[in-house]
Design a protein around this motif. Structure first.
Motif, PDB file in Angstrom:
ATOM      1  N   ASP A 273       0.842  -1.198   0.000  1.00  0.00           N
ATOM      2  CA  ASP A 273       0.000   0.000   0.000  1.00  0.00           C
ATOM      3  C   ASP A 273       0.880   1.251   0.000  1.00  0.00           C
ATOM      4  OD1 ASP A 273       0.843   0.546   2.552  1.00  0.00           O
ATOM      5  OD2 ASP A 273      -0.869  -0.413   3.521  1.00  0.00           O
TER       6      ASP A 273
ATOM      7  N   ALA B   4       1.736   3.591   2.096  1.00  0.00           N
ATOM      8  CA  ALA B   4       2.730   3.804   3.147  1.00  0.00           C
ATOM      9  C   ALA B   4       3.891   2.836   2.990  1.00  0.00           C
ATOM     10  CB  ALA B   4       2.092   3.644   4.520  1.00  0.00           C
TER      11      ALA B   4
ATOM     12  N   GLY C 259       2.995  -3.253  10.839  1.00  0.00           N
ATOM     13  CA  GLY C 259       1.781  -2.541  10.452  1.00  0.00           C
ATOM     14  C   GLY C 259       1.557  -1.310  11.298  1.00  0.00           C
ATOM     15  N   PHE C 260       1.857  -1.451  12.561  1.00  0.00           N
ATOM     16  CA  PHE C 260       1.689  -0.314  13.471  1.00  0.00           C
ATOM     17  C   PHE C 260       2.635   0.831  13.089  1.00  0.00           C
ATOM     18  CE2 PHE C 260       3.135   1.953  17.260  1.00  0.00           C
ATOM     19  CZ  PHE C 260       1.931   2.541  17.632  1.00  0.00           C
TER      20      PHE C 260
ATOM     21  N   GLU D  97       3.904   1.469  10.198  1.00  0.00           N
ATOM     22  CA  GLU D  97       3.438   2.119   8.969  1.00  0.00           C
ATOM     23  C   GLU D  97       2.318   3.095   9.254  1.00  0.00           C
ATOM     24  OE1 GLU D  97       2.523  -1.312   6.693  1.00  0.00           O
ATOM     25  OE2 GLU D  97       4.655  -1.829   6.503  1.00  0.00           O
ATOM     26  N   LYS D  98       1.364   2.661  10.064  1.00  0.00           N
ATOM     27  CA  LYS D  98       0.245   3.556  10.407  1.00  0.00           C
ATOM     28  C   LYS D  98       0.760   4.785  11.121  1.00  0.00           C
ATOM     29  CE  LYS D  98      -3.883   0.738  10.498  1.00  0.00           C
ATOM     30  NZ  LYS D  98      -3.362  -0.668  10.615  1.00  0.00           N
TER      31      LYS D  98
ATOM     32  N   VAL E 178       2.073   7.348   8.774  1.00  0.00           N
ATOM     33  CA  VAL E 178       1.007   8.081   8.089  1.00  0.00           C
ATOM     34  C   VAL E 178       0.415   9.141   9.006  1.00  0.00           C
ATOM     35  CG1 VAL E 178      -1.261   7.884   7.024  1.00  0.00           C
ATOM     36  CG2 VAL E 178       0.472   6.135   6.595  1.00  0.00           C
ATOM     37  N   VAL E 179       0.091   8.741  10.225  1.00  0.00           N
ATOM     38  CA  VAL E 179      -0.508   9.695  11.170  1.00  0.00           C
ATOM     39  C   VAL E 179       0.448  10.853  11.439  1.00  0.00           C
ATOM     40  CG1 VAL E 179      -1.307   9.994  13.535  1.00  0.00           C
ATOM     41  CG2 VAL E 179      -1.952   7.952  12.254  1.00  0.00           C
TER      42      VAL E 179
END
Lengths: 285, 293
Positions: free
Chosen positions: A180, A182, B3-4, B6-7, B10-11
């Motif tokens: 994706d 990111a 995954g954390f 990456e999030k 973004v944040v």
């Protein structure tokens, strides 16, 4: 006839180029020549690292070097996350319309005159600092905050430029594998763009080191190495700007040329470093 | 866990972007609120009659008219000095210079672009003192010295933008004129320069914008708080950015402060317009304007 015109034109062009190059070298020579009396008066090392005490005949520029570093380094450090985040949004996270608008905003920021940053800093930020932390308000912290905003467009433009120049084929391949936005940004684009981003960081640092108006207007200009963010400081640039031209031959006056040489060396090193990194990048591709 | 992370990135990016926008809007909004009310005839001309002031018959004492005229003179003079030299150097580097020369001068111009403006101001100041001591004691920091220093300051933008926009032209354009029998100079003047014109002019516009706003150079080379409209090349002068700096330091009453806000707004408008115009004409040329401190 035509041949001679051609030659004349070529020589005019060559002359202009040489004139411009000579100018650049003469700036450094001029400063060394004028700073010379100070070098003869005291030992070479003490000029750079010694204390400032005119009554004792000591004209070391250590307080100014320390002030410059106290302001430039934190400002660049503060600007880094701001610029990283914004350039991520501009290059990959934001929608098309938002990217365009953010890009325009950043370009607009490069057009804001430095003196206006300082002016607004004095009347908007200074009262806030005075209320929040006490003191006179003229301190390292105020200069750091405004300077961080001032240099962020430099970093953002360089970051986005190098992020966007990554081969789209690589990005598409990662997309096809199911990465994706990111993930593509973090594992594909970022590593490839790293060299360009380091260049942007160094150039922004160079800008922070060389900025005059912000520290002159906001940092308080006391000749004393600061020990905290709420203390006043004087940078190399502000020291040059505040010089009193009444006595051109005094050693105190000569010290501004050592500041000039120090700044010249700082920024030249930064530019050469950037060119070196740029060359390595092109070899790798 | 990955995954954390990456999030989180973004944040984090969104927060930083919002923060930056907030800063800029706060900044501009503050300036607009404070500055807009003071914009008007009074701010520029003070008590003098605008027509008389423009014709040079009346002196303006409490307006920023002399500062505006000083800035215009400064920009005009520096551009006259820097543009021909810069464009010619750019042409030489793009069309005539060998690879070694290109590399060396490329480094020179990058270094010049990186020198802090205060150092260039210091150079101008020393030059003035040197001339004063050795040639004519009427020479001191003045309009001419300032323009010269500003010209040196903006020279690399003009050289590099000329060079880059000429080098960017496609080989097709480059060869057509030559194939039709034009010699090198004809090819440059009739084909290459017209095609590269948008890039070259965007470099010049950026240079003009820098000339108008660089306070550090002016500070050391002859700007003063009250000089009136400059009368000669060797006289001291007023300039808009210095006026703003001076007010922030020395204002004595709210009216003067309001004048400072008004002047800031005018300068911001002019500079932002010039920069946006330059970016609009040529998007990618402008990165190295930012080398400058």
């Amino acid at each position: 006839m035509i041949f001679s015109r051609e030659t004349i034109a070529k020589n005019v062009f060559l002359f202009c180029t040489l004139a411009s190059t000579v100018t650049i070298s003469s700036i450094l020579l001029f400063m060394i020549a004028l700073g010379l009396p100070l070098f003869q008066e005291s030992s070479f090392l003490s000029i750079w690292t010694g204390p400032w005490d005119p009554y004792q005949g000591l004209y070391g520029i250590r307080p100014m070097i320390s002030g410059t570093l106290w302001i430039a380094l934190p400002a660049t450090a503060l600007s880094l996350p701001l610029s990283l985040g914004t350039s991520f949004v501009i290059t990959s996270l934001g929608g098309r319309e938002l990217r365009r608008m953010l890009g325009a905003l950043v370009r607009f920021m490069t057009g804001i005159p430095t003196v206006i940053y300082g002016f607004v800093g004095i009347f908007l930020l200074m009262p806030l600092i005075r209320e929040g932390f006490g003191g006179a308000g003229m301190c390292v912290l105020a200069a750091v905050i405004v300077l961080a905003i001032l240099i962020s467009p430099t970093m953002i433009l360089f970051f986005s430029d190098s992020l966007l120049s990554v081969d789209p084929g690589d990005v598409q391949a990662a997309k096809a594998l199911g990465a994706d936005r990111a993930q593509r940004l973090l594992y594909i684009i970022m590593p490839k763009a790293l060299n360009g981003m380091i260049s942007g960081f160094i150039l922004a640092l160079g800008r922070a080191l060389g900025d005059t108006l912000i520290s002159l207007m906001l940092a308080g200009n006391a000749i004393r190495a600061p020990r905290g963010f709420l203390e006043p400081a004087r940078t190399l640039t502000a020291h040059i700007a505040l010089v009193n031209a009444a006595d051109f031959n005094s050693l105190e006056f000569r010290s501004i040329f050592t500041c000039g040489i120090a700044l010249y060396l700082f920024t030249t090193t930064a530019v050469i470093a950037v060119r070196f990194i740029g060359r390595k990048k092109s070899v790798m591709q | 866990m990955q995954g954390f992370a990456e999030k989180a990135v973004v944040v984090f990016s969104w927060i930083m972007t919002i923060l930056l926008c907030l800063f800029v809007f706060l900044f501009i909004g503050y300036l607009l609120i404070q500055g807009l009310p003071s914009l008007g005839r009074e701010l520029i001309f003070g008590q003098a009659d605008p027509l008389q002031a423009l014709l040079g018959r009346a002196r303006v004492f409490d307006g920023i008219f002399p500062a505006i005229v000083g800035t215009l003179c400064l920009v005009e003079l520096s551009a006259t000095l820097a543009v021909p030299v810069g464009v010619c150097s750019g042409i030489y580097l793009a069309e005539y210079a060998g690879p070694g020369m290109k590399k060396l001068s490329g480094m020179f111009f990058d270094i010049l672009a990186g020198i802090p403006s205060i150092v260039i101001g210091l150079f101008g100041f020393s030059l003035a003192v040197f001339l004063h001591n050795h040639f004519d004691d009427r020479i001191g920091p003045c309009l001419l010295i300032s323009s010269l220093s500003l010209a040196i300051l903006v020279l690399p933008y003009i050289v590099r933008s000329t060079q880059i926009s000429l080098e960017e032209l496609s080989p097709g354009i480059r060869r057509t004129g030559l194939a039709l029998g034009a010699n090198k100079l004809q090819n440059i003047t009739y084909v290459l320069i017209p095609n590269a014109l948008s890039g070259i002019s965007s470099g010049i516009i950026l240079a003009v914008g820098r000339c108008a706003e660089d306070t550090a150079v002016m500070l050391l080379t002859g700007v003063v708080a009250t000089a009136g409209v400059p009368s000669s090349l060797l006289s001291q002068y007023e300039a808009l950015p210095f006026y703003i700096y001076y007010i922030s330091n020395q204002y004595t009453n709210p009216e003067e402060l309001a004048g400072g806000y008004g002047a800031s707004l005018i300068l911001l408008g002019v500079c932002a317009f010039l920069f946006m115009l330059a970016y609009g004409m040529k998007k990618h040329l402008s990165y190295w304007t930012l080398y400058r401190a």
